[in-house]
Design a protein around this motif. Structure first.
Motif: not given
Lengths: 333, 333
Positions: A225-226, A257, A260, B132-133, B232-233, B236, B271, B274-275, B278-279
């Motif tokens: 994610v970073s 992370l 994760f 840092n998520g 994408l940033a 996430h 899509t 899916t991405l 992650v977060a």
């Protein structure tokens, strides 16, 4: 573009780990590594000829490369004394440190006085364009990882070296400071302004001969994610024909992370292909590169065989067993 | 943070199209728009009270906002004369122009002399962290598009307005210069250094009350090769709980990229989910926002009904029919 060959400055590196950049240059571009120069107390030794600045010059060195991480985020007085002397003698200096050479008044003054160049490779020097997505000639291969720091740069460098050995046309395209110092050029992608990331990758990998391969150094991970945005800019700006999946099987969580999980190789393959097809509908995943440094030889061989059975893709650790099978796979496209 | 309220500078805008920023402020933050000020020959009229600089000050304005695109990429002598006078009288100035206020010596000198601030909202002013998520409290909604410029900002602003009307807790989080000028704060994400993009989004959308929603302004598209890394940033860094899919059904190819087809809404959904998982593994796609400006009312109603039937998701054009159903969907999470 940094003038080669180099004299590699090891400073007062406490150990070999701190000398990662210098080791990379020695291993991958030995013809660029004329010698090494250390300060008293240095705990790193590349087994290159130890030279004075003057001896390096006499041997043909053009640039003093800072091949070591500095301590505590400062450029010490001892370092500066040597660096100023190098500029006086006629060296350019190249550095990938977070602290910039250009922020040190004494170095700037000495460089100006003696007409030398300070290369801070973390800082972009080109006004990159916005990506236009236009199809380029030649072929491109990108390493994508389940995580950061799983061996993407190593994989691309090893494939490039193997292709050179076979007389194939290839170029390693550096996208990070270590890669840039190794090859003398590239794009410090993580320091590029967001809007221009994909354009910087297009700039780095221009049209070329139909049988030429760019081996593009990967960055980050689509699942980290970073840094995932940087990775996606590589996938779209690089418009790769081939993807290599990179993995480190003992990683317990995404780097930096906690909590994760890493994606599976299958998840990485599906997501990377879906996104890469936007820029190049014909893209293929051609192989898998596993960093088995934390496995024994038996464990590594068994793990690689298992992954290869499950995925049907050539699966190797290029450090342990060479990049030959990955290059075979590229060559078969 | 830009001081409000504003006097909106329309300059010599040839037409209303050139006054997009001023229109956005008037429509979405009317309480910030004290009045307008034009130069001779101005072809735009916001139907706000036309004021002199002094009248604007007397009415309480703190900042003169450049609400119009400039011609030919220069800040003209006529503009500068008025802007210098504004600084002398006590205004700050805010601008989203590519040409920076800070690059104009006269403006810098006048701002210094009179203790005023020049806000170039295209330039980040914060040293953003690396993401840092870490899971944050409160809820976040992100609009993602099949392409750039399909109505993502409008959708988020309309949802925020509807939520305010209902007494829900919400904040529109601006990520582009128009959004920043409308609200007086935000992150100019396309100008952030690559490594810090996701961290900038985390910074923008901090922990909040459990029943508070951030409506995050989207940028680019995961399927637009020039800007996908920025998108994408957002996916996430924003760790959204809810995604809204945005689409413009008459677009023949990706904006600025002839030959690049738009993805289907189904492809975007798969899509993006899916991405985004992650977060935030619990993320859901809750609705679809269609920009039907190029369709007749009948065509629009029919198109929206078709998409809703196919996807099972509430599908609206918030401009034509309001954002109520999208807010209902958020509220149901």
């Amino acid at each position: 573009m940094i003038e080669t060959p180099y004299l590699l400055f090891l400073g007062d590196a406490p150990d070999m780990l701190a000398a990662k950049v210098a080791i990379g240059i020695r291993d991958w571009r030995p013809e660029n590594a004329i010698g090494q120069i250390s300060l008293p107390g240095c705990g790193a030794d590349l087994k290159l000829t130890e030279m004075s600045l003057q001896e390096g010059l006499d041997a043909g060195a053009k640039t003093l490369v800072i091949g070591v991480a500095n301590r505590g985020g400062v450029i010490s007085a001892e370092w500066k004394e040597l660096l100023v002397k190098a500029l006086e003698l006629g060296y350019d200096i190249a550095s990938g440190l977070h602290n910039l050479l250009r922020d040190e008044g004494e170095l700037v003054a000495a460089a100006q006085m003696h007409g030398r160049t300070l290369h801070d490779v973390r800082v972009p020097t080109v006004a990159y364009p916005i990506a236009n997505g236009v199809k380029r000639t030649g072929k491109r291969c990108l390493a994508v990882g389940t995580d950061c720091s799983v061996g993407k740069m190593y994989t691309a460098l090893a494939m490039d070296a193997e292709m050179q050995k076979r007389g194939m046309k290839s170029t390693f395209r550096a996208t990070g400071q270590t890669g840039i110092l190794i090859t003398g050029q590239g794009v410090p992608l993580d320091a590029v302004i967001a809007d221009f990331m994909a354009g910087a990758v297009e700039y780095l990998t221009p049209s070329n001969d139909e049988d030429h391969w760019d081996l593009i150094e990967g960055q980050g991970s689509l699942f980290h994610v970073s840094y995932s945005g940087v990775t996606l800019a590589l996938v779209h700006g690089g418009q790769p024909d081939a993807l290599i999946l990179c993995h480190e099987p003992t990683r317990e969580h995404m780097r930096g992370l906690p909590g994760f999980d890493l994606p599976t190789l299958e998840q990485l393959k599906e997501t990377a292909l879906t996104l890469a097809r936007v820029a190049n509908p014909d893209v293929q995943v051609v192989g898998i590169s596993v960093n088995t440094q934390h496995l024994s030889e038996d464990e590594a061989v068994s793990y690689l065989a298992d992954v290869e059975n499950q995925t049907g893709l050539p699966t190797v650790d290029p450090y342990r067993h060479g990049a030959g099978r990955l290059v075979d796979a590229l060559d078969a496209i």
